[in-house]
Design a protein around this motif. Structure first.
Motif, PDB file in Angstrom:
ATOM      1  N   SER A 215       0.803  -1.261   0.012  1.00 23.61           N
ATOM      2  CA  SER A 215      -0.042  -0.109   0.114  1.00 23.61           C
ATOM      3  C   SER A 215       0.655   1.261   0.028  1.00 23.61           C
ATOM      4  O   SER A 215       2.109   1.128   0.175  1.00 23.61           O
ATOM      5  N   GLU A 216       0.364   2.295  -0.348  1.00 25.86           N
ATOM      6  CA  GLU A 216       1.059   3.606  -0.333  1.00 25.86           C
ATOM      7  C   GLU A 216       1.459   4.052   1.139  1.00 25.86           C
ATOM      8  O   GLU A 216       0.648   3.668   2.077  1.00 25.86           O
ATOM      9  N   CYS A 387      -0.491   7.135   9.005  1.00 27.47           N
ATOM     10  CA  CYS A 387      -0.034   6.037   8.215  1.00 27.47           C
ATOM     11  C   CYS A 387       0.520   5.074   8.762  1.00 27.47           C
ATOM     12  O   CYS A 387       0.456   4.735  10.044  1.00 27.47           O
TER      13      CYS A 387
END
Length: 746
Positions: A215-216, A387
């Motif tokens: 994933s980013e 994140c």
């Protein structure tokens, strides 16, 4: 992989109405089966390639899937042919008219090897290989990962199922541990290729990686050009250098090693300690050297974890160390560097704290993983950038993005780290994922389950800037041994996904009174205490066939192992399971939705735990409207009282060695009053006052155990200027004589 994948039918034009098929045909191998109506038994086979009879080793193979129950396999010296397609004819040697043919493309014919990857469940990979042409030195078998790294593959497992179709020569299975081979993890969905030289034999994708799917991320993936600069390492070292060992200077090497956060008392560790002592090294030197030895086995480049005094000792002793011991210090990042300052300033909340990286067990199937998932959800619900940096804190579970490259450390300089890990894995994790140390503020989200914190965990508590935890019980335990600020944030309880579980599918009558308890045997049978729950059920409903106890045990094999090893708690559970026909035992992995369905199906949930950091299952039962009987001790007291449940009295007893993961003098926990618990079960069955208490429980959990309440707690904790609220107060300094010992070494 099912064996049928090996059977590739290559039936061409049949020259007579016979039964048979050519399953595989390659230069060096022809397999299949042939039935001859004239021969009384399996016929002798003759193989012709483009009209030329082939000589080789012919075997009869068991084939229960075909008429007659046998097949043929011919191995021969590989031959080349200019024809495309190649015509392969198999016929009965005695009756040539009984034959079958196959047309084989030239590329298929020239295949020198076959192979399959059957399973890629991180970190394990397994499959089989079959070689028809001797392997050259340039054409080795290997697995190739997406990033181009290759791992040699060697056959090490018998595969008679494959040999049935391809013969024994050159055919074998393989099993290997990708984590051990790489040292780090790769994301789920990563392609793994099985190669023979440049020939692709098979490919598959990784499943169940501790990194989750790709994933980013704010942290860039390594691109091969990243490098580690000395100036970056110097900044990362400060936190380790400034946090001393939690042990007295005159302690022996074992206590010093514990105090560094590395408990590694294996037989080889003791041998090396004796070796170093025989060479006149003192306890402090031995502990420091053995700590370095421990981290060298992490599988990735590691940062020196020693405080200044001990790091200096290793540096000064290094030239005189035996060559084998010196090799442990090779390539330890920062070991021969000294930061400009050994003082690490613990940060107060600043504006940059509105960017948070949630690191650690974010993809793990456990209570700790569930905590991490809730943290991510709560932060994002609060409008805070969140994140993730997932990893599992062991060799093969590391995230390569968190190695101390300039790009990774630069990306984390404006992020706070919210670290979700077991406390004993903090020091090793920060060594192996040292880019995290670039953050100006590391928050440890830690849980614990007893009133006493073992000395081995004191230093890890000092490596972080702040500790968040779920309950006042845990916060009090931390506060007793560290001056690191502690904040109680609570937990979130999510029961939005519930799978309907009917009593009929469990063989339970609809009108039965069902008591339920679930636990993971890896969390220790002694602490979870299923025996007291069973005893309370038996005391309440002895001889009543309309009462049923549903016990769900995850990792039952661990309980069975403990029972065989003589553990009295596990053996007691096994004995109770045999003696009580009213118990329905459920083992194995269930989805979270089905586990919640079991709780919702029950008339009562009981937990006579000896101690809990929080008690997820109890809170989930309350949220689902299932009455809860539970020990009135430890973390569950934060959300359960006599107004919303049925708390059970207890007496405090000593924790004995082997009952928990650690033992320290003074460690104790609760022994629930079984008679009182039995009375509570009978009260719930009578239904007197139950509905009111259950309704109050659901309302209470909706106030204190939701994503919304966790969102508010996190927003308060990370606010740049807002002081801590009364409910989430940061604990003040420890009392005189308590806390992390700050000794230095002579």
């Amino acid at each position: 992989m099912r064996t049928e994948r090996l059977v590739r039918r290559m039936i061409g034009g049949r020259t007579s109405p016979v039964a048979g098929s050519i399953d595989r045909a390659h230069a060096g191998l022809v397999t299949g089966w042939l039935g001859c109506p004239t021969c009384p038994e399996s016929p002798q086979i003759e193989v012709r390639v483009d009209g030329t009879t082939i000589q080789g080793q012919q075997l009869t193979t068991p084939r229960p899937d075909v008429p007659g129950g046998s097949g043929f396999l011919l191995r021969f010296t590989p031959i080349s042919t200019a024809h495309d397609p190649v015509i392969v004819r198999v016929q009965c040697a005695a009756h040539p008219a009984t034959s079958i043919e196959a047309k084989v493309g030239s590329e298929d014919w020239r295949v020198p090897a076959l192979g399959r990857i059957e399973r890629v469940s991180w970190p394990h990979v397994s499959g089989w290989i079959a070689e028809f042409v001797p392997m050259s030195t340039q054409a080795k078998m290997c697995l190739q990962v997406d990033n181009g790294q290759t791992i040699p593959v060697r056959g090490n497992v018998p595969r008679p199922d494959v040999q049935t179709f391809l013969g024994a020569e050159g055919v074998t299975g393989f099993q290997l541990n990708l984590g051990d081979a790489l040292g780090y993890a790769v994301p789920s969905g990563t392609t793994i290729r099985l190669l023979r030289g440049n020939l692709l034999l098979d490919e598959a994708t990784v499943e169940t990686s501790p990194l989750g799917p790709l994933s980013e991320s704010c942290i860039p993936s390594p691109d091969g050009s990243d490098h580690i600069e000395p100036s970056v390492l110097a900044d990362l070292l400060v936190r380790f250098r400034s946090t001393p060992a939690a042990a007295a200077p005159d302690a022996d090497w074992q206590r010093l090693l514990d105090g560094l956060g590395f408990k590694v008392h294996s037989a080889s560790t003791h041998q090396w300690a004796e070796f170093l002592a025989a060479h006149d090294y003192g306890a402090a030197d031995i502990a420091a050297i053995l700590a370095i030895r421990k981290i060298k086995g992490m599988g990735v480049p590691v940062l020196d974890p020693l405080p200044s005094a001990l790091s200096n000792r290793v540096r000064s002793a290094s030239p005189e160390l035996p060559e084998r011991v010196q090799s442990w210090t090779d390539d330890v990042l920062g070991l021969h560097q000294q930061p400009e300052s050994d003082a690490h300033e613990k940060k107060s909340p600043q504006a940059h704290d509105l960017r948070v990286c949630v690191a650690g067990l974010t993809e793990h199937r456990s209570g700790l993983g569930q905590n991490a998932t809730h943290s991510i959800t709560a932060l994002r619900a609060a409008g805070i950038h969140a994140c993730t940096a997932p990893f599992f804190p062991a060799p093969g579970g590391w995230n390569p993005r968190l190695l101390p490259t300039k790009q990774a450390t630069g990306a984390l300089k404006d992020h706070s780290i919210l670290l979700h890990l077991p406390i004993d894995r903090v020091a090793p994790a920060l060594c192996a994922q040292s880019a995290l140390l670039a953050s100006p503020r590391i928050i440890g989200y830690f849980m614990w389950e007893t009133e006493v914190i073992p000395r081995q965990l004191w230093r890890p508590l000092g490596l972080v800037d702040e500790i968040w935890t779920a309950t006042e019980f845990v916060a009090k335990s931390f506060h007793a041994v560290t001056d690191t600020p502690v904040r109680v944030t609570g937990h979130a309880v999510d029961v939005s996904m519930v799978e309907l579980v009917t009593r009929a599918e469990l063989g339970i009558p609809d009108d039965a009174f069902v008591v339920h308890f679930s636990f993971d045997a890896n969390s220790t049978v002694a602490r979870k205490n299923p025996n007291a729950a069973i005893d309370a059920f038996r005391a309440a409903f002895e001889g009543d066939p309309s009462a049923v106890f549903v016990l769900k045990v995850r990792n039952m094999q661990q309980a069975e192992h403990l029972a065989r090893s003589g553990d009295p708690h596990a053996r007691g559970m096994m004995q109770r399971l045999q003696e009580n026909p009213s118990i329905r035992l459920i083992t194995g992995e269930l989805t979270r939705a089905r586990s919640l369905g079991l709780i919702a199906m029950a008339d009562c949930f009981i937990s006579l735990h000896r101690s809990e950091g929080y008690g997820y299952a109890m809170a989930e039962a309350m949220a689902l409207g299932t009455p809860v009987v539970a020990t009135d001790y430890s973390g569950s007291r934060d959300f359960m009282s006599s107004e919303v449940g049925w708390p059970v009295g207890h007496s405090l007893v000593d924790v004995l060695p082997d009952e928990y993961f650690y033992w320290e003098p003074g460690m104790c926990w609760a022994e629930a009053d079984v008679a009182q618990a039995a009375a509570a079960l009978r009260n719930i069955r009578s239904a007197e006052g139950v509905a009111e208490r259950v309704e109050a429980a659901q309302k209470h959990i909706a106030l204190v155990g939701t994503i919304d309440s966790l969102r508010d707690a996190y927003a308060d904790a990370l606010a740049p200027t807002k002081p801590p609220s009364a409910n989430g107060a940061i604990a003040g300094p420890r009392q005189e004589g308590q806390g992390l010992l700050r000794e230095t070494f002579p």
